[in-house]
Design a protein around this motif. Sequence first.
Motif, PDB file in Angstrom:
ATOM      1  N   SER A 102       0.827  -1.211   0.000  1.00 55.93           N
ATOM      2  CA  SER A 102       0.000   0.000   0.000  1.00 55.93           C
ATOM      3  C   SER A 102       0.863   1.263   0.000  1.00 55.93           C
ATOM      4  CB  SER A 102      -0.981   0.002   1.182  1.00 55.93           C
ATOM      5  OG  SER A 102      -0.297  -0.010   2.403  1.00 55.93           O
ATOM      6  N   THR A 103       2.085   1.174   0.557  1.00 53.99           N
ATOM      7  CA  THR A 103       3.004   2.316   0.466  1.00 53.99           C
ATOM      8  C   THR A 103       3.405   2.553  -0.990  1.00 53.99           C
ATOM      9  OG1 THR A 103       3.846   1.704   2.640  1.00 53.99           O
ATOM     10  CG2 THR A 103       5.125   3.307   1.403  1.00 53.99           C
ATOM     11  N   LEU A 104       3.626   1.452  -1.729  1.00 59.87           N
ATOM     12  CA  LEU A 104       3.938   1.594  -3.156  1.00 59.87           C
ATOM     13  C   LEU A 104       2.734   2.171  -3.902  1.00 59.87           C
ATOM     14  CD1 LEU A 104       5.799  -1.779  -3.866  1.00 59.87           C
ATOM     15  CD2 LEU A 104       6.802   0.486  -3.549  1.00 59.87           C
ATOM     16  N   HIS A 105       1.544   1.714  -3.502  1.00 59.94           N
ATOM     17  CA  HIS A 105       0.325   2.224  -4.137  1.00 59.94           C
ATOM     18  C   HIS A 105       0.226   3.743  -3.941  1.00 59.94           C
ATOM     19  CE1 HIS A 105      -3.815   2.303  -5.543  1.00 59.94           C
ATOM     20  NE2 HIS A 105      -4.169   2.935  -4.435  1.00 59.94           N
ATOM     21  N   ILE A 106       0.478   4.188  -2.702  1.00 58.20           N
ATOM     22  CA  ILE A 106       0.445   5.632  -2.429  1.00 58.20           C
ATOM     23  C   ILE A 106       1.487   6.359  -3.277  1.00 58.20           C
ATOM     24  CG2 ILE A 106       0.908   7.395  -0.671  1.00 58.20           C
ATOM     25  CD1 ILE A 106      -0.204   5.434   1.419  1.00 58.20           C
ATOM     26  N   PRO A 173       6.332   1.431   6.756  1.00 58.77           N
ATOM     27  CA  PRO A 173       6.204   0.943   5.380  1.00 58.77           C
ATOM     28  C   PRO A 173       6.694  -0.501   5.185  1.00 58.77           C
ATOM     29  CG  PRO A 173       7.157   3.133   5.387  1.00 58.77           C
ATOM     30  CD  PRO A 173       7.139   2.656   6.810  1.00 58.77           C
ATOM     31  N   ASP A 174       7.406  -1.067   6.172  1.00 57.73           N
ATOM     32  CA  ASP A 174       7.831  -2.466   6.094  1.00 57.73           C
ATOM     33  C   ASP A 174       8.727  -2.729   4.890  1.00 57.73           C
ATOM     34  OD1 ASP A 174       7.950  -4.913   7.305  1.00 57.73           O
ATOM     35  OD2 ASP A 174       6.215  -5.737   6.260  1.00 57.73           O
ATOM     36  N   ASP A 175       9.579  -1.762   4.564  1.00 55.50           N
ATOM     37  CA  ASP A 175      10.564  -1.980   3.509  1.00 55.50           C
ATOM     38  C   ASP A 175      11.822  -2.567   4.124  1.00 55.50           C
ATOM     39  OD1 ASP A 175      10.536   0.977   4.494  1.00 55.50           O
ATOM     40  OD2 ASP A 175      12.597   0.607   3.877  1.00 55.50           O
TER      41      ASP A 175
END
Lengths: 562, 347
Positions: A102-106, A173-175
């Motif tokens: 979802s962080t990538l989506h944002i 963000p769990d990266d």
Amino acid sequence: MSNLETSIATTGHEAPATKGGSVAGYIDDRLASSNFTKRLLDKVFPDHWSFMLGEIALYSFIILLLSGTYLTLWFNPSMTEVIYNGSYTPLKGIKMSEAYSSTLHISFDVRGGLLMRQIHHWAALFFVAAVSVHLLRVFFTGAFRKPREINWVIGTLLLVLAILEGFAGYSLPDDLLSGTGLRIAEGIVQAIPLLGTYVAMFLFGGEFPGTDFIPRLYSIHILLIPGILLGLVTVHLIMVFYQKHTQFPGPGRTESNVVGFRLFPIYMAKAGGFFFVVFGITTLIAALVTINPVWLYGPYTPSQVTAGSQPDWYIGWLDGAVRLTPNWETNILGHTISWNLLIPALVIPGIMFTALGLYPWIEAWATGDKREHHLLDRPRNVPTRTGLGVMSLVFYMILVISGGNDIIAVAFNLSINQITWTLRILLFVLPPLSFVLTKRACLGLQRRDNDKLLHGYETGQILRLPSGEFLEIHEPITDAEKAVILAKQDFAPLALESGEDANGVRNPKAAKSAARARLSAWFYSDTIPVPTDEELQHAAEHAAHELHEAQAQAKQIEGSSH
Amino acid sequence: MNELEHHSGDPYGAKDGKDLVSGITVFPMEEHVMRRADIDPKAATRAERQVATMFTLAILSVFAFVVSYVKIPNTKMIDVPILGAANANHVAIGLFFGLAILLIGVGAIHWAKKLMPDVEVIQERHALTSNDTEREAVASSFQRGKAESGFAERKLIRRTLLGAMALFPIPLIVMLRDLGPMPGTRLRETIWDKGIHLVTDVTYNKIKASDIPIGGLVNAVPENLLKIEEEDGNLNERGKASIILVRMDPAEIVSQQGEAWDYQGILAFSKICTHVGCPISLYQQRTHHLLCPCHQSTFDLSNSGNVVFGPAARRMPQLAITVDSEGYLIAQSGFKEPIGPSFWERG
């Protein structure tokens, strides 16, 4: 309009002449707020650039609340694994947590999403930076002294919470980078004696990384800590407001007044405008400068890491402390004490923040000063405090630099072992050295101030007398400068309580008093007294005389040359 | 006592040129210097126009923002000088949004500085201490309440109340119990066991000993990891079972953690740093040193994985390996010591 309506509309008061007046009237009818509102509108704040540091912190906090709320609309704090199928092609088809996806989506599929993410991240960096520099301003100017000690403690708490809040947000963000940070945090938690493994298991819902931590951290990051921060910030501001702002010494400034501009309209425009300036600049930076490009790091997996892993700047000092501490570990009776983690991650921060929070009382104990202070100190006028501040700052900076020892090693092609050893030594050598140097510099500046008072400033005009002597003309400094310099106050160290009273009975307080007197003597060592009124007058007469003499000589020379 | 009670007459709250509270010399305020806009109506009009221009540009920026938001595709990339490639939509809306905000701020400050009065105002501070009568009144109110409650005299009530108050948070703490399991022996165990094949990380292929050249490094996991991860739905086992394989000339091996734990110079070590658990990835062939990128702990893999530098206190645990009948690498057994960072019960 009927008579009845008229009489109701004007009950008790004359109908107000202006629109604003009618709004104020409506509110006052319900809150009796006129007295407060008047004082609010007329309230005077002093003007100085350094008073804007706290404002930057406050405005960054508001920007964080706004941008953070926006992000929650799309962010999904879940560690459930999904296959990414968004528009960022390099990661298509890769397994990752919903938090990361979802962080990538944002970042790639929501228009303005990347902008808000970057505004949020930049504002967080500015927030902690502004809080820190604001703290330094308050420290070095002595603004924490009575009656503002409580606000100092609140400020210290705000700093601690700001750092924790920043770290929590950085981890969401769990990266790969943020997951590595969490792994380190978990390793540190495990090192806590007796309870470590239990706390770690409970925090993570089992072993690291588990699937519980991100959702738990999320509610801490968006609700718990911001809630406390908001409450403390409110109290912080109310206290600044109620106690009135401190001011720098200058003409017309005393301990019992505030000189500056009124809230309405000057600060409404200036401070209100400044909020937009901070917000605008943060937005422009967020538009142009990439921060935390999580898509480059990839999703978190505990078996991978990127070389040159760096936390956000405000965690750097902790990471640096962890890097510098030698590999001490004790094993007794089947139990492990990890000094290599306990010292840098718990003991040092514990001492630093406790000392920071208690400093107003430590200094007051050493000085015995119980008076209220509303005029700020110039840092040079309190050399010991300024020295201690610079010493602590140097200590902190060495830790921050240590957090980047691998970056330094790569950038300058040096041995990481030598850098680490050098920094270990510097951590103990540089702070005391900087204390001594700072104190000497402060005393030097004080002497120069006294020179300026007594002999005026050097005009650069050189006069050659018939005898061959050279003379530089000194002019007295302005009243404004005098007001600043003469605001310095003389203090004497506390006197030692006698070990025995008049009848030869031992005084039980004597030992404590001796310690306090020693501390006080140290705090006030090498004091340079402010010139007395007599000295000033004498100096003024002397200067006038000298000037007169020089002018007379000059005239003589002119006369003889014609 | 009120330190700040003023002597009327002096605008600075001072007496005989000295601050009443601190005793410092008080100098009169400096004379106000008129600004151009104060004297020259033209300058004032100019300043007014400047402020209005900024506000107008702020309005236009909002329009430009909306147009950019709608018209520029979110997939278009542009080159920003110095800063490199960037998403065009992001940069455009960011710039216009930023300008719209910034110009309001700059305009307002310019307005305040040029056109609003800049004469400094003196305001008195009020005392921050109440007077003695008020303080005594508070003390007597408190005493009255204390007496009325009987808190001091009724010891039984006081003590039982204190007891109840001390204990009532316990349920709140106890109810945190199910946040996670007890540690048990979890931190000591990995899924490695006798005969489990070593497979490459990411691609999960069995590894033939002959495929690893001297000086080579392979990231590996146990073959059953993928299945267990699917069952558990988490990455916990990966965080413990990840290993690295290195191959060196057997003559260069100084020592190992157990006899014949290598296979023809192939050594298997845990990948999880014994300091705080970062996965280690930097290996220097020539020295056989393994360096952790997080805190620079360095381990000598040719000498039992011992720590040679940095904050890690424990050696890197070694996994005993051998090959199956087809020449694929397998574990001789599980790890003989806990992997990863230290903990209290580890001993």
